[in-house]
Write a protein that holds these residues in place. Structure first.
Motif, PDB file in Angstrom:
ATOM      1  N   UNK A  21       7.525 -34.775   7.371  1.00  0.00           N
ATOM      2  CA  UNK A  21       7.024 -35.802   8.287  1.00  0.00           C
ATOM      3  C   UNK A  21       6.972 -35.288   9.718  1.00  0.00           C
ATOM      4  N   UNK A  22       7.811 -34.310  10.035  1.00  0.00           N
ATOM      5  CA  UNK A  22       7.849 -33.750  11.389  1.00  0.00           C
ATOM      6  C   UNK A  22       6.937 -32.545  11.567  1.00  0.00           C
ATOM      7  N   UNK A  23       6.101 -32.255  10.573  1.00  0.00           N
ATOM      8  CA  UNK A  23       5.080 -31.237  10.762  1.00  0.00           C
ATOM      9  C   UNK A  23       5.237 -29.964   9.960  1.00  0.00           C
ATOM     10  N   UNK A  24       6.293 -29.859   9.159  1.00  0.00           N
ATOM     11  CA  UNK A  24       6.461 -28.692   8.303  1.00  0.00           C
ATOM     12  C   UNK A  24       5.673 -28.875   7.007  1.00  0.00           C
ATOM     13  N   UNK A  25       5.232 -27.769   6.449  1.00  0.00           N
ATOM     14  CA  UNK A  25       4.642 -27.813   5.107  1.00  0.00           C
ATOM     15  C   UNK A  25       5.769 -27.579   4.104  1.00  0.00           C
ATOM     16  N   UNK A  26       5.909 -28.510   3.195  1.00  0.00           N
ATOM     17  CA  UNK A  26       7.038 -28.496   2.269  1.00  0.00           C
ATOM     18  C   UNK A  26       6.699 -27.764   0.975  1.00  0.00           C
ATOM     19  N   UNK A  27       7.580 -26.842   0.587  1.00  0.00           N
ATOM     20  CA  UNK A  27       7.495 -26.179  -0.707  1.00  0.00           C
ATOM     21  C   UNK A  27       8.817 -26.408  -1.435  1.00  0.00           C
ATOM     22  N   UNK A  28       8.749 -26.787  -2.692  1.00  0.00           N
ATOM     23  CA  UNK A  28       9.929 -27.062  -3.505  1.00  0.00           C
ATOM     24  C   UNK A  28       9.981 -26.039  -4.632  1.00  0.00           C
ATOM     25  N   UNK A  29      10.989 -25.158  -4.597  1.00  0.00           N
ATOM     26  CA  UNK A  29      11.080 -24.108  -5.608  1.00  0.00           C
ATOM     27  C   UNK A  29      11.167 -24.699  -7.003  1.00  0.00           C
ATOM     28  N   UNK A  30      11.959 -25.749  -7.182  1.00  0.00           N
ATOM     29  CA  UNK A  30      12.097 -26.364  -8.503  1.00  0.00           C
ATOM     30  C   UNK A  30      10.773 -26.950  -8.985  1.00  0.00           C
ATOM     31  N   UNK A  31      10.005 -27.534  -8.062  1.00  0.00           N
ATOM     32  CA  UNK A  31       8.722 -28.115  -8.455  1.00  0.00           C
ATOM     33  C   UNK A  31       7.733 -27.032  -8.877  1.00  0.00           C
ATOM     34  N   UNK A  32       7.738 -25.910  -8.160  1.00  0.00           N
ATOM     35  CA  UNK A  32       6.864 -24.800  -8.547  1.00  0.00           C
ATOM     36  C   UNK A  32       7.221 -24.315  -9.947  1.00  0.00           C
ATOM     37  N   UNK A  33       8.527 -24.196 -10.202  1.00  0.00           N
ATOM     38  CA  UNK A  33       8.964 -23.774 -11.539  1.00  0.00           C
ATOM     39  C   UNK A  33       8.505 -24.795 -12.582  1.00  0.00           C
ATOM     40  N   UNK A  35       6.125 -27.253 -12.422  1.00  0.00           N
ATOM     41  CA  UNK A  35       4.704 -27.590 -12.537  1.00  0.00           C
ATOM     42  C   UNK A  35       3.798 -26.386 -12.752  1.00  0.00           C
ATOM     43  N   UNK A  36       4.257 -25.191 -12.352  1.00  0.00           N
ATOM     44  CA  UNK A  36       3.384 -24.023 -12.431  1.00  0.00           C
ATOM     45  C   UNK A  36       3.894 -22.938 -13.373  1.00  0.00           C
ATOM     46  N   UNK A  37       5.203 -22.672 -13.339  1.00  0.00           N
ATOM     47  CA  UNK A  37       5.715 -21.545 -14.116  1.00  0.00           C
ATOM     48  C   UNK A  37       6.010 -21.907 -15.566  1.00  0.00           C
ATOM     49  N   UNK A  38       6.753 -22.998 -15.791  1.00  0.00           N
ATOM     50  CA  UNK A  38       7.098 -23.355 -17.166  1.00  0.00           C
ATOM     51  C   UNK A  38       5.872 -23.686 -18.024  1.00  0.00           C
ATOM     52  N   UNK A  43       5.321 -17.627 -20.018  1.00  0.00           N
ATOM     53  CA  UNK A  43       6.715 -18.019 -19.816  1.00  0.00           C
ATOM     54  C   UNK A  43       7.227 -18.786 -21.033  1.00  0.00           C
ATOM     55  N   UNK A  44       6.422 -19.702 -21.559  1.00  0.00           N
ATOM     56  CA  UNK A  44       6.839 -20.474 -22.734  1.00  0.00           C
ATOM     57  C   UNK A  44       7.124 -19.557 -23.918  1.00  0.00           C
ATOM     58  N   UNK A  85      12.012 -16.107 -14.177  1.00  0.00           N
ATOM     59  CA  UNK A  85      11.295 -17.019 -13.295  1.00  0.00           C
ATOM     60  C   UNK A  85      11.247 -16.584 -11.843  1.00  0.00           C
ATOM     61  N   UNK A  86      12.312 -16.008 -11.322  1.00  0.00           N
ATOM     62  CA  UNK A  86      12.384 -15.767  -9.883  1.00  0.00           C
ATOM     63  C   UNK A  86      11.320 -14.803  -9.353  1.00  0.00           C
ATOM     64  N   UNK A  87      11.032 -13.677 -10.007  1.00  0.00           N
ATOM     65  CA  UNK A  87       9.945 -12.829  -9.475  1.00  0.00           C
ATOM     66  C   UNK A  87       8.609 -13.568  -9.423  1.00  0.00           C
ATOM     67  N   UNK A  88       8.346 -14.402 -10.401  1.00  0.00           N
ATOM     68  CA  UNK A  88       7.100 -15.175 -10.406  1.00  0.00           C
ATOM     69  C   UNK A  88       7.102 -16.218  -9.286  1.00  0.00           C
ATOM     70  N   UNK A  89       8.274 -16.784  -9.029  1.00  0.00           N
ATOM     71  CA  UNK A  89       8.393 -17.757  -7.946  1.00  0.00           C
ATOM     72  C   UNK A  89       8.140 -17.088  -6.594  1.00  0.00           C
ATOM     73  N   UNK A  90       8.745 -15.942  -6.374  1.00  0.00           N
ATOM     74  CA  UNK A  90       8.546 -15.237  -5.106  1.00  0.00           C
ATOM     75  C   UNK A  90       7.091 -14.830  -4.914  1.00  0.00           C
ATOM     76  N   UNK A  91       6.423 -14.476  -6.013  1.00  0.00           N
ATOM     77  CA  UNK A  91       5.002 -14.141  -5.929  1.00  0.00           C
ATOM     78  C   UNK A  91       4.182 -15.352  -5.483  1.00  0.00           C
TER      79      UNK A  91
END
Length: 206
Positions: A21-33, A35-38, A43-44, A85-91
């Motif tokens: 809300x204060x102007x940052x762009x939010x990234x959630x590591x758990x959400x990326x895992x 919604x995108x990685x699993x 990965x499956x 998961x972590x190398x894919x997350x960092x990518x």
């Protein structure tokens, strides 16, 4: 880029939402895992081969509840999953940041210090609370206390995370108390130069 961490049930997501809300762009590591990685077939397939076919639903999707129930009781399985998961997350992070130069990012990373990721960020922030509040919030999410304690034990102690963080936010009081702290810190971070860190500062509202 700011890394936001803290223990389970401490209020990371609440703080991250206010930073957004204060102007940052939010990234959630758990959400990326989640919604995108699993959902990735690669990965499956790796999870099926290592942890067993019961980890997948009939449609081939990963059963996150079963995976969590298994790896939090098996340190070797947890370490393997993190290595998957972590190398894919960092990518993914690299791609997001490269695509938006000059953007102020707030990145939620539960295992920021455990995995030695602090050097990825210009500043690190830890959200902390007392043990009883932490357990109560996790119970409200449907996690029994014994399971909550087991999962918390897998993380670095909160006191140590606070020592390592550049900034600490207390979430022991009202939602307004946390928002005031985030607002004060957001103003400071947005006005700070990445090559001139403000140092470890405990931020409290006046």
């Amino acid at each position: 880029m700011v890394g936001l961490t803290g223990g389970m049930g401490c209020g990371k997501s609440t703080a991250a939402a206010r930073f957004a809300e204060r102007g940052f762009r939010r990234l959630d590591a758990d959400q990326v895992v989640r919604d995108e990685l699993l959902p990735s077939p690669e990965v499956a397939a790796a999870i099926r081969d290592r942890l067993g076919p019961s980890m997948l639903a009939a449609d081939g999707s990963v059963r996150r509840d079963r995976v969590a129930g298994k790896v939090f009781k098996d340190p070797a399985a947890l370490a393997w999953l993190e290595e998957l998961l972590h190398p894919r997350l960092l990518e993914r992070w690299r791609g997001m940041v490269a695509a938006s130069p000059g953007t102020a990012f707030i990145v939620e990373v539960p295992l920021l210090f455990e995995k030695g990721l602090e050097n990825w960020f210009d500043f690190t922030v830890c959200v902390t609370t007392d043990s009883e509040s932490q357990l109560r919030r996790l119970e409200q999410r449907g996690i029994p206390r014994d399971q909550a304690r087991e999962r918390i034990s897998q993380q670095l102690p909160l006191a140590r995370k606070c020592e390592l963080a550049d900034h600490v936010l207390l979430n022991d009081g009202t939602p307004e108390f946390l928002r005031e702290q985030v607002d004060a810190l957001a103003d400071r971070l947005l006005n700070s130069q990445p090559d001139r860190p403000a140092g470890r500062i405990h931020v409290s509202p006046p």
